[in-house]
Design a protein around this motif. Structure first.
Motif, short mmCIF file in Angstrom:
data_model
loop_
_atom_site.label_atom_id
_atom_site.label_comp_id
_atom_site.label_asym_id
_atom_site.label_seq_id
_atom_site.Cartn_x
_atom_site.Cartn_y
_atom_site.Cartn_z
N GLU A 119 7.29 -28.79 -13.74
CA GLU A 119 7.28 -27.80 -14.72
C GLU A 119 5.95 -26.77 -14.44
N ASP A 170 7.37 -24.38 -11.82
CA ASP A 170 8.08 -23.30 -12.38
C ASP A 170 7.31 -22.30 -13.02
N ARG A 171 6.32 -22.81 -13.82
CA ARG A 171 5.39 -21.68 -14.48
C ARG A 171 4.51 -20.64 -13.47
N ARG A 196 5.34 -20.37 -10.37
CA ARG A 196 6.72 -19.35 -9.65
C ARG A 196 6.67 -18.21 -10.63
N GLU A 197 6.96 -18.37 -11.93
CA GLU A 197 7.33 -17.02 -12.68
C GLU A 197 6.27 -16.07 -12.84
N HIS A 198 4.98 -16.63 -12.65
CA HIS A 198 3.72 -15.83 -12.79
C HIS A 198 3.47 -15.21 -11.37
N PHE A 241 6.32 -14.21 -9.41
CA PHE A 241 7.34 -13.18 -9.44
C PHE A 241 7.34 -12.33 -10.36
N ALA A 242 6.44 -12.45 -11.35
CA ALA A 242 6.22 -11.27 -12.61
C ALA A 242 4.99 -10.45 -11.92
N GLU A 275 2.05 -11.25 -11.75
CA GLU A 275 0.62 -11.79 -12.59
C GLU A 275 -0.34 -12.45 -11.37
N LYS A 306 13.54 -16.63 -2.48
CA LYS A 306 12.25 -16.70 -3.04
C LYS A 306 11.18 -15.85 -2.32
N LYS A 336 11.83 -12.29 -2.94
CA LYS A 336 11.41 -11.80 -4.31
C LYS A 336 10.03 -11.72 -4.32
N ARG A 346 8.70 -8.42 -3.53
CA ARG A 346 9.19 -7.46 -4.85
C ARG A 346 9.76 -6.02 -4.07
#
Length: 222
Positions: A11, A14-15, A17-19, A21-22, A24, A156, A159, A162
């Motif tokens: 988990e 995942d969090r 990874r999201e930061h 890719f966003a 952040e 990945k 990504k 960007r």
């Protein structure tokens, strides 16, 4: 207890990874473990396990005595990755053309109609989404989990960079034409044709990115 620990670090991965890719956590960012533990309200153990996962994926790099940093994708990395992913996705297109049925083609036709609509309207975010859906559909049709896994890993990294190849002049029209060539080969049940068209599509994407990089460099020097 062990299963719970594994679930927690997954988990956390995942969090993070999201930061990443966003945007952040941009490339080059140092990951402060103390700050991240406080922010995510977790202990060091699941965080460090998550960092190992993202390092193995190539999203992070670990420097001895310094810690983890968000990886930076270089032009050389892109030159090395695109021929590989072109081969892999080309193989997916080959396998898809061997296995595609009429129902699959109808579903793909809907996706390609959507792609054309977004291209005509120059709706770039929506075009990217439809483009991704088509690539995913072909990977599923290929029905090879090893191909899917390796492509996912390479995606990945891409990504992380960007990439915005559709910003290149004429690229959206070229991309659409390439997709339609792949689709035509699928409809003809032509595995070799589908493979060649998909490889061309991915390699031309790299060409477009290279042109954009040159244009950006020229504008900085002007």
């Amino acid at each position: 207890m062990r299963a719970m620990s594994q679930s927690l670090h997954s988990e956390v991965a995942d969090r993070l990874r999201e930061h990443i890719f966003a945007g952040e956590l941009p490339p080059g960012t140092f990951l402060d473990e103390v700050a991240l533990c406080e922010r995510l309200q977790i202990s060091r153990t699941p965080l460090r396990e998550a960092l190992k996962v993202l390092t193995a994926e190539g999203l992070l790099r670990h420097e001895p005595r310094r810690g983890c940093f968000v990886n930076e994708v270089t032009e050389q990395d892109l030159d090395e990755i695109f021929p590989v992913i072109a081969l892999l996705e080309g193989r997916c297109a080959y396998e898809a053309a061997r296995q595609v049925n009429d129902a699959d083609l109808r579903a793909l036709a809907v996706l390609h109609e959507r792609l054309e609509q977004h291209a005509r309207a120059r709706q770039i975010p929506e075009y990217y989404a439809a483009n991704y859906a088509i690539h995913e559909a072909l990977i599923q049709l290929a029905n090879n989990r090893w191909l899917a896994q390796v492509i996912s890993d390479l995606r990945k990294i891409l990504k992380l960079a960007r990439l915005q190849s559709l910003q290149a002049t004429g690229r959206i029209e070229q991309s659409l034409s390439e997709h339609l060539a792949v689709f035509a080969a699928l409809k003809a049940r032509d595995p070799e044709g589908a493979e060649a068209a998909m490889r061309t599509h991915l390699l031309r994407q790299r060409d477009a990115l290279r042109d954009l990089a040159r244009q950006h460099k020229s504008s900085l020097l002007a």
